[in-house]
Write a protein that holds these residues in place. Sequence first.
Motif: not given
Length: 329
Positions: A20-25
């Motif tokens: 989630h952090a890496v994909n901004n989700s």
Amino acid sequence: MVTLKDIANRLGVSIRTVSHAVNNSGRLSDKTRKLILETVAEMGYFPDAAARSLVTHKSRLIGVMVPFLSTSFYGAIISGLEEVARRYNYTLLLLNPPSDDEDYLQVCYSMMQRKVDGMILYPSPLIRKAQEFIRRSNVPVVQLMDFAPELGEVSVKVENFLSAAEAVREFYRTGCRNIAMISHNSNSPEVAERHRGFLAAMDELMPGCEPVTLESEVSIEAAYSAAEKLLTEHPETDAVFAASDFAALGVAKAALERGRKIPEDLSIIGFDNLDIAAEQLLYPFSTIAQPKEEIGRCAGEMILKLIEGKKVESQVLPAPLIIRNTTRK
């Protein structure tokens, strides 16, 4: 090779949280997201975009093809687009349209090779040979500033007609009666709308008058030449509505060389609100302010909705008149 699992183990969180952090989700606190991204950078993790696109069938690329990428006008639009794209974890693929219509097809083909999820473009007349190719690609398209039905149904434009009419009314309110226009000899419908708005307001305020309109290329020097002719053949002119800020600058140059005082002898209103006109030291230009960043943000939101299969309506944004030093108070 560093994996999401390695980062999750280091921080004691789930792989899903790291993703989630890496994909901004997902719903993560700012503190958690910041800590994960710092660890990602420290450990040298690089997500495989190609592998991810094979799974999701999305490249998360938005192709953008607009002219004059180096100008402040389109630069501001791109800034608004980038703001939205970054928020949704998309990347912009920027291409400056070629000057030859044969090359247009090649540029569009190159964009499609990158498997863009959507396209945002200015519908230049030169794009006609690529229209069929773009339509057959089934890639969602949002058009900027203009509209060609062959390229799709969705566009973001500004209110050219009403804004031009408001410029004429402002001249009239301040006592100007010999109002002319410097237009541009392009085939752009947006410029044509400005001309129609000018003529409609002139007919409304001074029925039976025959307003003078001269045309020029979109450059300061070309507009300067047109303004020289205008002020020589029609010295009674006391106001000029310019179809662009470049044209307004050309008019001012010609007027000042002839000893005309601005705005006492000649009022000028441009169109676009470019930095080059707004930030003039002695004569910050009155102008119609196209909401450039908002145009970009609006187009960005629209293309993302189209990518998700949602219905989208075209938008016409207001362009307010800004009064500065080139117009009588």
